[in-house]
Motif scaffolding. Structure first.
Motif, PDB file in Angstrom:
ATOM      1  N   ASN A 297       0.831  -1.208   0.000  1.00 14.37           N
ATOM      2  CA  ASN A 297       0.000   0.000   0.000  1.00 14.37           C
ATOM      3  C   ASN A 297       0.864   1.256   0.000  1.00 14.37           C
ATOM      4  N   ILE A 298       1.995   1.188   0.676  1.00 18.52           N
ATOM      5  CA  ILE A 298       2.937   2.319   0.663  1.00 18.52           C
ATOM      6  C   ILE A 298       3.456   2.534  -0.754  1.00 18.52           C
ATOM      7  N   GLU A 299       3.824   1.454  -1.428  1.00 15.01           N
ATOM      8  CA  GLU A 299       4.325   1.573  -2.790  1.00 15.01           C
ATOM      9  C   GLU A 299       3.270   2.187  -3.710  1.00 15.01           C
ATOM     10  N   ALA A 300       2.013   1.783  -3.508  1.00 12.52           N
ATOM     11  CA  ALA A 300       0.940   2.337  -4.334  1.00 12.52           C
ATOM     12  C   ALA A 300       0.749   3.826  -4.062  1.00 12.52           C
ATOM     13  N   ALA A 301       0.789   4.211  -2.777  1.00 15.90           N
ATOM     14  CA  ALA A 301       0.631   5.629  -2.429  1.00 15.90           C
ATOM     15  C   ALA A 301       1.804   6.453  -2.942  1.00 15.90           C
ATOM     16  N   ARG A 302       3.001   5.894  -2.902  1.00 16.94           N
ATOM     17  CA  ARG A 302       4.166   6.611  -3.405  1.00 16.94           C
ATOM     18  C   ARG A 302       4.062   6.810  -4.913  1.00 16.94           C
ATOM     19  N   ALA A 303       3.597   5.789  -5.623  1.00 16.91           N
ATOM     20  CA  ALA A 303       3.416   5.924  -7.069  1.00 16.91           C
ATOM     21  C   ALA A 303       2.350   6.966  -7.386  1.00 16.91           C
ATOM     22  N   GLN A 304       1.281   6.990  -6.591  1.00 18.10           N
ATOM     23  CA  GLN A 304       0.230   7.978  -6.813  1.00 18.10           C
ATOM     24  C   GLN A 304       0.758   9.397  -6.600  1.00 18.10           C
ATOM     25  N   TYR A 305       1.599   9.564  -5.595  1.00 17.07           N
ATOM     26  CA  TYR A 305       2.183  10.884  -5.357  1.00 17.07           C
ATOM     27  C   TYR A 305       3.086  11.290  -6.519  1.00 17.07           C
ATOM     28  N   ARG A 306       3.877  10.366  -7.022  1.00 15.15           N
ATOM     29  CA  ARG A 306       4.762  10.685  -8.139  1.00 15.15           C
ATOM     30  C   ARG A 306       3.956  11.098  -9.375  1.00 15.15           C
ATOM     31  N   ILE A 307       2.825  10.410  -9.596  1.00 16.85           N
ATOM     32  CA  ILE A 307       1.970  10.775 -10.730  1.00 16.85           C
ATOM     33  C   ILE A 307       1.450  12.196 -10.560  1.00 16.85           C
ATOM     34  N   GLN A 308       0.959  12.499  -9.349  1.00 15.89           N
ATOM     35  CA  GLN A 308       0.409  13.826  -9.111  1.00 15.89           C
ATOM     36  C   GLN A 308       1.494  14.899  -9.156  1.00 15.89           C
ATOM     37  N   ARG A 309       2.672  14.587  -8.637  1.00 12.36           N
ATOM     38  CA  ARG A 309       3.755  15.562  -8.625  1.00 12.36           C
ATOM     39  C   ARG A 309       4.234  15.876 -10.042  1.00 12.36           C
ATOM     40  N   SER A 310       4.152  14.914 -10.939  1.00  5.46           N
ATOM     41  CA  SER A 310       4.627  15.126 -12.311  1.00  5.46           C
ATOM     42  C   SER A 310       3.809  16.190 -13.035  1.00  5.46           C
ATOM     43  N   ASP A 311       2.562  16.440 -12.575  1.00  8.23           N
ATOM     44  CA  ASP A 311       1.730  17.453 -13.224  1.00  8.23           C
ATOM     45  C   ASP A 311       2.232  18.863 -12.965  1.00  8.23           C
ATOM     46  N   ARG A 312       3.145  19.039 -12.014  1.00 10.08           N
ATOM     47  CA  ARG A 312       3.645  20.381 -11.709  1.00 10.08           C
ATOM     48  C   ARG A 312       4.699  20.838 -12.707  1.00 10.08           C
ATOM     49  N   LEU A 313       5.198  19.922 -13.521  1.00 10.83           N
ATOM     50  CA  LEU A 313       6.189  20.257 -14.542  1.00 10.83           C
ATOM     51  C   LEU A 313       5.667  19.814 -15.905  1.00 10.83           C
ATOM     52  N   PRO A 314       6.021  20.541 -16.950  1.00  9.12           N
ATOM     53  CA  PRO A 314       5.530  20.156 -18.280  1.00  9.12           C
ATOM     54  C   PRO A 314       6.162  18.862 -18.762  1.00  9.12           C
ATOM     55  N   GLY A 315       5.366  18.071 -19.409  1.00 10.37           N
ATOM     56  CA  GLY A 315       5.879  16.847 -20.008  1.00 10.37           C
ATOM     57  C   GLY A 315       6.268  17.093 -21.449  1.00 10.37           C
ATOM     58  N   ILE A 316       7.499  16.816 -21.778  1.00 15.19           N
ATOM     59  CA  ILE A 316       8.009  17.037 -23.132  1.00 15.19           C
ATOM     60  C   ILE A 316       8.121  15.689 -23.832  1.00 15.19           C
ATOM     61  N   ASP A 317       7.453  15.567 -24.949  1.00 14.43           N
ATOM     62  CA  ASP A 317       7.404  14.305 -25.684  1.00 14.43           C
ATOM     63  C   ASP A 317       8.039  14.473 -27.063  1.00 14.43           C
ATOM     64  N   GLY A 318       8.721  13.432 -27.506  1.00 12.44           N
ATOM     65  CA  GLY A 318       9.178  13.392 -28.890  1.00 12.44           C
ATOM     66  C   GLY A 318       8.016  13.044 -29.811  1.00 12.44           C
ATOM     67  N   GLN A 319       7.884  13.761 -30.890  1.00 11.06           N
ATOM     68  CA  GLN A 319       6.750  13.567 -31.785  1.00 11.06           C
ATOM     69  C   GLN A 319       7.240  13.362 -33.213  1.00 11.06           C
ATOM     70  N   ALA A 320       6.641  12.430 -33.899  1.00  8.81           N
ATOM     71  CA  ALA A 320       6.935  12.186 -35.317  1.00  8.81           C
ATOM     72  C   ALA A 320       5.671  11.668 -35.963  1.00  8.81           C
ATOM     73  N   GLY A 321       5.380  12.172 -37.159  1.00 10.43           N
ATOM     74  CA  GLY A 321       4.163  11.724 -37.823  1.00 10.43           C
ATOM     75  C   GLY A 321       4.039  12.328 -39.203  1.00 10.43           C
ATOM     76  N   SER A 322       2.994  11.936 -39.836  1.00  8.81           N
ATOM     77  CA  SER A 322       2.704  12.474 -41.175  1.00  8.81           C
ATOM     78  C   SER A 322       1.208  12.695 -41.290  1.00  8.81           C
TER      79      SER A 322
END
Length: 485
Positions: A92-117
């Motif tokens: 349960n601790i591991e699950a709560a820690r993962a949930q916090y990491r997910i929520q904390r990641s929203d405070r910084l922009p996510g930069i993705d590599g993009q390729a398409g046509s």
């Protein structure tokens, strides 16, 4: 043209990075710990309230120091390694820690590599040349999708709520660990008491069988009455029934200890007598206010309270505009071979403002819901404190009264044992009747059982005090169950 395009794209990227650095103000209420209802001292009827510093302080007492018996320490180690409840708490601790990491990641922009046509057909009616055409565009670059500028602290408050929930889960795991340690110790002590009661009952049954055989022989030659025979037979049958009860209790305590520790019953160490010093018996309860910083369940309740307070801030921020940024920077070309050639630089910057106007009152209802949940968390925090004080006060009373009761029962058992010896001697010499001798046997058996039971209960009360005071781990020299990072 290239210079203008470069300057414009650089300006867009710079604006995006400046937005990342914007620090939003939080709209959560200022957190204040609820007033504690902790008494200044423990109840006056306990000696510990008059001398709170007498004994070993729980604040520096780890469970290895509390448990003096080496075989019991090994069983506790086995339980901490194999017990399913503790393993579930750690997960349960591991699950709560993962949930916090997910929520904390929203405070910084996510930069993705993009390729398409992209391929499309433009009909003649929409084409400036008057002819239909097929257009294909190739793109490669980096992109940011819907990053929210946290102007009013909504994302930050949600991140804080997730962090506090993680802390609460970690404290709950520590509480589970303390309960498991206490449960193993109590099961070990209960098993020792059950073994003593079984041994005493077996010895009593064998003694009464011998007496019954003697009475039976005397009855055949007419030197004793039928009443004496029936009394002796009744006592032997009662002892046999008591022996079955004792055997059942012993088997059940074996099974309970095996379940907690993961050790097969046949591999459990032989129980020691309850008169052995298995645990540390001199515990200093300290001051009542120390429970607020030591009991994991109280700490978990406060972390949940702080989390609910942060959720109020996030709910308030929902009433205000939300600005999200979407952008990309890279290269684009209508020909795959020219995708990275000079002049193929492409960028896109799309800020978006979202202002709630009419949402059927959902934001207001959500705010009210979080306020109510905050009030519930306050009640739960106060309840955790009151329950903790009640448990400690009860454990202190149990420790003292059982200690005095054990002394009284020890004196009573010694007296009845001596009385039984005298009664047996008087019966052998024909001074007393057989009925009086049997009555002395009954009293001594009852008093010896009472002593074993009280001695067992006194040690279990000490374990309850150890658990109620928040013992079992010391933050100064114990590694945390899990790390946030």
């Amino acid at each position: 043209m290239k210079r203008t395009l470069f300057n414009t794209s650089a300006l867009a990227i710079s604006g995006l990075m400046m937005a990342v650095l914007v620090a939003g103000c939080s709209m959560k209420p200022a957190y204040e710990r609820p007033d504690s209802t902790a008494p200044a001292a423990w109840p006056e009827q306990t000696a510990a309230s008059q001398n709170p510093g007498v004994g070993v302080s729980i604040s520096v007492l780890d469970w290895q120091d509390f448990v003096l018996d080496m075989e019991l320490r090994q069983l506790v180690d086995n339980a901490l390694e194999h017990n399913h409840d503790l393993r579930e708490a750690v997960l349960n601790i591991e699950a709560a820690r993962a949930q916090y990491r997910i929520q904390r990641s929203d405070r910084l922009p996510g930069i993705d590599g993009q390729a398409g046509s992209t391929s499309q057909r433009i009909p003649a009616s929409l084409n400036g040349t008057g002819d239909s055409s097929n257009v294909t565009t190739y793109q490669v670059g980096l992109g940011v999708t819907a990053y929210e500028l946290d102007l009013f602290g909504r994302v930050r408050d949600l991140s804080e709520a997730a962090l506090e929930s993680y802390f609460a889960t970690e404290e709950a795991a520590r509480a589970t660990k303390i309960s498991l340690i206490a449960g193993v110790i109590q099961a070990y002590i209960s098993r020792a008491g059950a073994q003593e009661r079984h041994d005493l009952t077996k010895q009593t049954f064998e003694t009464r069988q011998v007496s019954l055989d003697i009475i039976s022989k005397q009855r055949k030659v007419g030197s004793t009455s039928d009443l004496d025979y029936l009394e002796a037979k009744g006592l032997a049958e009662q002892a046999q029934a008591d022996l079955e009860v004792a055997a059942r209790e012993l088997a059940q305590t074996d099974n309970g200890l095996a379940l907690l520790t993961g050790v097969p019953v046949e591999q459990l160490p032989k129980p020691k007598g309850t008169d052995n010093r298995i645990i540390q018996e001199q515990l200093a309860p300290g001051l009542p206010s120390e429970l607020l910083t030591r009991r994991p369940d109280i700490l978990a309740a406060e972390h949940r309270l702080i989390a609910s307070n942060a959720n109020i801030g996030a709910a308030r921020a929902a009433f205000y505009p939300r600005i999200t940024l979407t952008g990309s920077f890279g290269t684009a070309s209508g020909d795959l071979a020219d995708l990275f050639s000079s002049g193929s630089t492409a960028w896109q910057f799309m800020p978006q403002l979202n202002l709630p106007i009419f949402n059927y009152g959902s934001n207001k209802a959500n705010l009210n819901l979080n306020k109510v949940r905050n009030e519930i968390s306050i009640v739960q925090y106060e309840k955790a404190i009151e329950s903790a004080f009640r448990e400690v006060a009860d454990a202190l009373v149990d420790r003292e009264t059982f200690a005095r009761e054990e002394n009284a029962r020890k004196a009573l058992a010694e007296s009845s044992s001596h009385s039984l010896q005298l009664s047996e001697a008087r019966y052998r010499h024909g001074v007393d009747s057989h009925l009086r001798y049997l009555d002395a046997q009954r009293r001594d058996f009852t008093n010896q059982l009472g002593l074993i039971q009280t001695r067992t209960q006194r040690q279990i009360a000490l374990v309850n005090l150890f658990r109620a005071l928040g013992g079992g781990w010391d933050p100064s020299h114990t590694e945390p169950v899990a790390s946030v990072d």
